[in-house]
Design an enzyme around this catalytic site. Structure first.
Site, PDB file in Angstrom:
ATOM      1  N   HIS A   1     -33.066 -59.046  -0.960  1.00  0.00           N
ATOM      2  CA  HIS A   1     -31.682 -59.369  -0.619  1.00  0.00           C
ATOM      3  C   HIS A   1     -31.571 -60.624   0.238  1.00  0.00           C
ATOM      4  O   HIS A   1     -30.490 -61.179   0.380  1.00  0.00           O
ATOM      5  CB  HIS A   1     -30.987 -58.177   0.038  1.00  0.00           C
ATOM      6  CG  HIS A   1     -31.423 -57.853   1.428  1.00  0.00           C
ATOM      7  ND1 HIS A   1     -32.332 -56.862   1.713  1.00  0.00           N
ATOM      8  CD2 HIS A   1     -31.063 -58.381   2.626  1.00  0.00           C
ATOM      9  CE1 HIS A   1     -32.512 -56.782   3.022  1.00  0.00           C
ATOM     10  NE2 HIS A   1     -31.758 -57.703   3.601  1.00  0.00           N
TER      11      HIS A   1
ATOM     12  N   ASP B   1     -36.775 -53.985  -3.111  1.00  0.00           N
ATOM     13  CA  ASP B   1     -36.242 -54.916  -2.119  1.00  0.00           C
ATOM     14  C   ASP B   1     -37.353 -55.808  -1.546  1.00  0.00           C
ATOM     15  O   ASP B   1     -37.424 -56.049  -0.335  1.00  0.00           O
ATOM     16  CB  ASP B   1     -35.509 -54.209  -0.990  1.00  0.00           C
ATOM     17  CG  ASP B   1     -34.617 -55.163  -0.192  1.00  0.00           C
ATOM     18  OD1 ASP B   1     -34.319 -56.266  -0.698  1.00  0.00           O
ATOM     19  OD2 ASP B   1     -34.226 -54.821   0.943  1.00  0.00           O
TER      20      ASP B   1
ATOM     21  N   SER C   1     -34.255 -59.243   8.400  1.00  0.00           N
ATOM     22  CA  SER C   1     -34.735 -58.809   7.095  1.00  0.00           C
ATOM     23  C   SER C   1     -35.836 -59.721   6.566  1.00  0.00           C
ATOM     24  O   SER C   1     -35.716 -60.945   6.601  1.00  0.00           O
ATOM     25  CB  SER C   1     -33.592 -58.783   6.077  1.00  0.00           C
ATOM     26  OG  SER C   1     -32.880 -57.593   6.152  1.00  0.00           O
TER      27      SER C   1
END
Length: 478
Positions: A206, A239, A321
């Site tokens: 993402h 992910d 992230s």
């Protein structure tokens, strides 16, 4: 930033009371002064549908918005604690209160004694200073100066490799801040870390999703050196993504990968990232749970990501992230991927900061995925070949009566079919892991690789059964 006392006048220092000059009065009868206190005080083939925020909010992309997949797996929301005031107080006697000059006291009694003591102290101080100067002067004339020079600094500070500072100093040069921008100019910021000397950087899917289809991608090291990069491969379900630096330098130092299977609850953790764009930020905490089922989304409207995550209380925020979660020795044990948000009372999409619930993809899984992406450009998922319900449940993962997109609920000739599984069966355990929902089953299956043999416990007609299943494979996200 603000300073609590900035702009507030500092009260003037009180002056010493006047020294009494009148002759002392006749001694009064002694009396005892009153005494008082000094002070008071499912598989790899989950049903496809609109993607939303399943179990958690993304830790990257400050500007990204996502919604929970319906149905999805939401763990019970944690209690919400309000932020403390944290600001300056306005209580009596604090900063900002006006100073009242004390009223003059008579030269007799206790006031006179305080003044006399003060004067005596000043005289003694002056006398001591004078004697000190004379002695030093005489000593200079006879034996030379006795002046001792203070050290220019506090000495060399040694930070052992096992300390947080030592780990951070070694790991930071191998982390990057990633900026991804789509062709329409939308994008966000995340983190990544050096995977090999060829210039491959591992991060979250993402983080780079906006740059996948012709967008712009850059990676900036703590030195400020910025490199253009390209997406080598990305796995939406896991992910995980791998990018490669263009014109990569020859002195890259890949971070050492640990063994996430050996991580224990209570182990120290160190997270590196760029929370809200603040690059090269280091936070610490512990492993607060393992095998935490988490479903997350990048908000792009496609399928969710599932993981059996490492949970940590190290402060993780949007922008962390893709960054490494390290152990106390500096080994990568996970990839920071998601946080729980209080924006909607649970795992949501609000932009609130860390509440001590962060989730990382175990590095053993991420390493396998990254290697497949570098080798083939596409992810390879383990699967059992059956569609399971994504409804919120605590009873297990039920095989649905109809598969995704009208497909058969149990793939003919697939692993589940060979093991005798049928629609309506409720899977309650995979090996020794308790399965309470479809997303939990999917996350656990994806911690394995195709060809692994697992033991599945399921219920049918009120009776419990156990069967061995050899996992199959599926290539790509579709």
């Amino acid at each position: 930033m603000s300073t609590e006392n900035e702009g507030t006048a500092v009260p003037p220092a009180p002056s010493a009371p006047p020294v009494p000059v009148d002759a002392p009065a006749a001694p009064a009868p002694q009396a005892q002064a009153p005494q008082g206190p000094y002070g008071q005080d499912a598989q790899g083939q989950a049903p496809q549908g609109p993607q939303g925020q399943g179990a958690s909010g993304d830790a990257g992309h400050p500007g990204a918005s996502s919604s929970a997949p319906d149905p999805s797996w939401p763990p019970p929301p944690p209690p919400t604690a309000p932020y403390g005031d944290g600001g300056s107080g306005s209580g009596s006697g604090g900063w900002g209160s006006s100073y009242q000059q004390p009223a003059p006291k008579s030269g007799r009694g206790r006031g006179g004694l305080v003044a006399a003591v003060l004067v005596a102290a000043l005289v003694a101080g002056g006398l001591g200073g004078g004697l000190g100067y004379v002695l030093a002067k005489d000593n200079d004339e006879s034996t030379g100066s006795t002046t001792v020079s203070a050290s220019a600094n506090g000495g060399d500070v040694k930070r052992d490799p096992g300390t947080t500072a030592g780990v951070a100093a070694k790991a930071l040069p191998s982390t990057v801040t990633i900026e991804a921008e789509s062709t329409s100019g939308e994008g966000g910021t995340g983190t990544g870390f050096v995977f090999d000397k060829q210039g491959h950087i591992v991060t979250n899917n993402h983080v780079v999703a906006d740059a996948v289809d012709g967008g712009k991608l850059t990676a900036t090291f703590p030195t400020g050196k910025k490199y253009d990069a390209e997406v080598v491969g990305h796995a939406q379900g896991y992910d995980v993504a791998v990018i490669k630096l263009k014109d990569a330098p020859s002195d890259l130092n890949p971070l050492t990968l640990g063994d996430s299977d050996k991580v224990a609850v209570g182990d120290s953790t160190i997270a590196i990232g760029a929370p809200f764009g603040l690059s090269d930020t280091v936070t610490t905490g512990i492993i607060s749970a393992k095998n935490r089922p988490v479903a997350s989304s990048d908000g792009s409207g496609s399928q969710a990501s599932y993981m059996s995550a490492l949970q940590t209380d190290a402060s993780i925020n949007p922008g962390n992230s893709g960054g490494p979660l390290l152990d106390a020795q500096g080994n990568v044990i996970g990839i920071n991927s998601a946080i729980q948000s209080t924006g909607n009372g649970g795992f949501g999409t609000g932009q609130s900061g860390s509440i001590g619930l962060g989730f990382a993809i175990p590095i053993n899984q991420a390493k396998y995925v990254a290697q497949e992406l570098i080798k083939n450009g596409k992810p390879v998922y383990a699967k059992i070949g059956a569609s399971v319900s994504l409804d919120d449940s605590s009873d297990g993962a039920q095989i649905t009566d109809q598969g995704a997109g009208g497909a058969a609920p149990v793939e003919p000739g697939g692993p589940a079919a060979k093991a005798g599984l049928k629609p309506g069966d409720v899977i309650t355990k995979l090996d020794d892991r308790v399965i309470d929902s479809g997303p939990t089953l999917i996350g656990e299956i994806w911690t394995h690789q195709p060809g692994d043999k697992v033991t599945i416990t399921y219920e049918r007609g009120g009776k419990q059964h156990t069967v061995d299943v050899t996992l199959g494979s599926r290539v790509g996200d579709n």
